[in-house]
Design a protein around this motif. Structure first.
Motif, PDB file in Angstrom:
ATOM      1  N   UNK A   6       0.825  -1.210   0.000  1.00 24.07           N
ATOM      2  CA  UNK A   6       0.000   0.000   0.000  1.00 24.07           C
ATOM      3  C   UNK A   6       0.861   1.263   0.000  1.00 24.07           C
ATOM      4  N   UNK A   7       1.952   1.250   0.755  1.00 22.01           N
ATOM      5  CA  UNK A   7       2.818   2.417   0.846  1.00 22.01           C
ATOM      6  C   UNK A   7       3.432   2.763  -0.507  1.00 22.01           C
ATOM      7  N   UNK A   8       3.802   1.753  -1.283  1.00 28.26           N
ATOM      8  CA  UNK A   8       4.367   1.990  -2.612  1.00 28.26           C
ATOM      9  C   UNK A   8       3.319   2.613  -3.532  1.00 28.26           C
ATOM     10  N   UNK A   9       2.092   2.148  -3.439  1.00 23.23           N
ATOM     11  CA  UNK A   9       1.028   2.713  -4.271  1.00 23.23           C
ATOM     12  C   UNK A   9       0.716   4.152  -3.876  1.00 23.23           C
ATOM     13  N   UNK A  10       0.738   4.423  -2.589  1.00 15.86           N
ATOM     14  CA  UNK A  10       0.513   5.793  -2.117  1.00 15.86           C
ATOM     15  C   UNK A  10       1.637   6.706  -2.612  1.00 15.86           C
ATOM     16  N   UNK A  11       2.868   6.222  -2.540  1.00 17.30           N
ATOM     17  CA  UNK A  11       4.002   7.001  -3.030  1.00 17.30           C
ATOM     18  C   UNK A  11       3.865   7.266  -4.524  1.00 17.30           C
ATOM     19  N   UNK A  12       3.364   6.297  -5.266  1.00 10.83           N
ATOM     20  CA  UNK A  12       3.138   6.476  -6.700  1.00 10.83           C
ATOM     21  C   UNK A  12       2.114   7.581  -6.943  1.00 10.83           C
ATOM     22  N   UNK A  13       0.995   7.508  -6.237  1.00 12.74           N
ATOM     23  CA  UNK A  13      -0.075   8.500  -6.391  1.00 12.74           C
ATOM     24  C   UNK A  13       0.420   9.888  -5.982  1.00 12.74           C
ATOM     25  N   UNK A  14       1.221   9.947  -4.931  1.00 14.96           N
ATOM     26  CA  UNK A  14       1.705  11.229  -4.419  1.00 14.96           C
ATOM     27  C   UNK A  14       2.833  11.815  -5.255  1.00 14.96           C
ATOM     28  N   UNK A  15       3.346  11.029  -6.198  1.00 15.55           N
ATOM     29  CA  UNK A  15       4.428  11.519  -7.041  1.00 15.55           C
ATOM     30  C   UNK A  15       5.764  11.561  -6.329  1.00 15.55           C
ATOM     31  N   UNK A  16       5.937  10.712  -5.317  1.00 10.69           N
ATOM     32  CA  UNK A  16       7.166  10.715  -4.531  1.00 10.69           C
ATOM     33  C   UNK A  16       8.215   9.731  -5.041  1.00 10.69           C
ATOM     34  N   UNK A  17       7.954   9.099  -6.164  1.00  8.92           N
ATOM     35  CA  UNK A  17       8.898   8.116  -6.699  1.00  8.92           C
ATOM     36  C   UNK A  17       9.648   8.681  -7.891  1.00  8.92           C
ATOM     37  N   UNK A  18      10.890   8.272  -8.003  1.00  8.63           N
ATOM     38  CA  UNK A  18      11.661   8.619  -9.197  1.00  8.63           C
ATOM     39  C   UNK A  18      11.050   7.889 -10.389  1.00  8.63           C
ATOM     40  N   UNK A  19      11.295   8.410 -11.555  1.00  2.00           N
ATOM     41  CA  UNK A  19      10.713   7.836 -12.775  1.00  2.00           C
ATOM     42  C   UNK A  19      11.040   6.346 -12.912  1.00  2.00           C
ATOM     43  N   UNK A  20      12.283   5.967 -12.593  1.00  2.09           N
ATOM     44  CA  UNK A  20      12.666   4.557 -12.740  1.00  2.09           C
ATOM     45  C   UNK A  20      11.986   3.659 -11.710  1.00  2.09           C
TER      46      UNK A  20
END
Length: 66
Positions: A6-20
């Motif tokens: 869930x945390x990874x999906x939230x980070x994706x939605x929040x735009x907190x992940x690098x493109x890679x």
């Protein structure tokens, strides 16, 4: 790829992940209905939260909310 947590999906939605980091998650979400539904729910909750914050800010300024 197994379903991300869930945390990874939230980070994706929040735009907190690098493109890679985001690219493989987005590919998974695009092909997984369960994760896609979670992301949709997170997006809706974020939108509702943003609207509440905007309304609170507007009320604090003494302007009508809406």
């Amino acid at each position: 790829m197994s379903c991300p947590d869930k945390e990874a999906l939230i980070a994706l939605v929040a735009g907190r992940l690098a493109r890679d980091e985001a690219a493989p998650l987005q590919t998974h979400v695009d092909g997984c209905s369960s994760c896609g539904q979670l992301v949709d729910r997170f997006l809706q909750e974020t939108d509702i939260s943003n609207r509440r914050e905007e309304a609170d800010f507007t009320v604090q300024l003494g302007q009508p909310a809406g």
